[in-house]
Design an enzyme around this catalytic site. Structure first.
Site, mmCIF file in Angstrom:
data_model
loop_
_atom_site.group_PDB
_atom_site.id
_atom_site.type_symbol
_atom_site.label_atom_id
_atom_site.label_comp_id
_atom_site.label_asym_id
_atom_site.label_seq_id
_atom_site.Cartn_x
_atom_site.Cartn_y
_atom_site.Cartn_z
ATOM 1 N N CYS A 110 2.374 8.795 6.215
ATOM 2 C CA CYS A 110 1.934 7.544 6.822
ATOM 3 C C CYS A 110 2.774 7.291 8.064
ATOM 4 C CB CYS A 110 2.048 6.378 5.846
ATOM 5 S SG CYS A 110 3.693 6.143 5.171
ATOM 6 N N GLU A 124 0.311 -4.696 7.622
ATOM 7 C CA GLU A 124 -0.354 -3.645 8.371
ATOM 8 C C GLU A 124 -1.859 -3.688 8.228
ATOM 9 O OE1 GLU A 124 3.120 -0.287 8.448
ATOM 10 O OE2 GLU A 124 1.586 -0.055 6.902
#
Length: 181
Positions: free
Chosen positions: A68, A115
């Protein structure tokens, strides 16, 4: 690039850019920013997990999806995901978008992940050569085993990975994904 110098793209809930910020500052304030997560499968129902290096700025020592990160200002999100996959895990894969979601979670050390995450899926069956400063361990696990472990030991997994599973995807896609998908 070190965490102090990296910049993240601040976005609204529709993923429209509205500025940039130093990565650490965005996580200290809980600013909504663009991110991505990569999920790699082997075509046989197994998911590649990594254990984040214990010295990462947050969530160190926890198991999570394959990789990620955050696209750099001006960088295409899929291209950024491919870049980080090679940097973190040492291989490339064709990445297919799965969708996106917004989440917010306190992740320790006074930091907040807030996010808008773009999820990508890819296939890999070759060598894995992770950067030891990024991932201290890795494993292939059958999807059913991933589900069982996350249910029985949630504190061993990152907040975002648990959230992806709570949302009901992407594991169904991996269980039935053909090789090369």
């Amino acid at each position: 690039m070190n965490d102090d110098a990296e910049q993240v793209i601040l976005v609204d809930e529709s993923d429209r850019p509205c500025g940039i910020a130093p990565k650490l500052a965005a996580h200290e304030r809980g600013d909504l920013h663009r991110a991505f997560s990569v999920l790699i499968h082997d075509g046989n129902g197994n998911l590649l997990l990594q254990k984040r290096h214990r010295d990462k700025y947050h969530s160190g020592g926890l198991w999570t999806n394959t990789c990620c990160g955050h696209p750099r200002p001006g960088e295409d999100t899929r291209a950024a995901a491919g870049r980080r996959l090679e940097e973190e895990m040492g291989f490339a894969s064709k990445l297919t978008p799965l969708g996106s979601l917004v989440y917010r979670a306190e992740v320790g050390n006074g930091l907040i992940e807030h996010e808008l995450v773009h999820l990508f899926i890819g296939y890999h069956s070759g060598e894995i050569d992770p950067d030891a400063q990024e991932a201290e361990d890795w494993c292939w696990l059958p999807v059913a085993e991933v589900r069982r472990k996350v249910r029985s030991e949630p504190d061993r997994f990152t907040a975002w990975f648990r959230r992806y599973l709570d949302e009901g995807w992407p594991l169904a896609d991996i269980e039935g994904a053909p090789q090369g998908a």
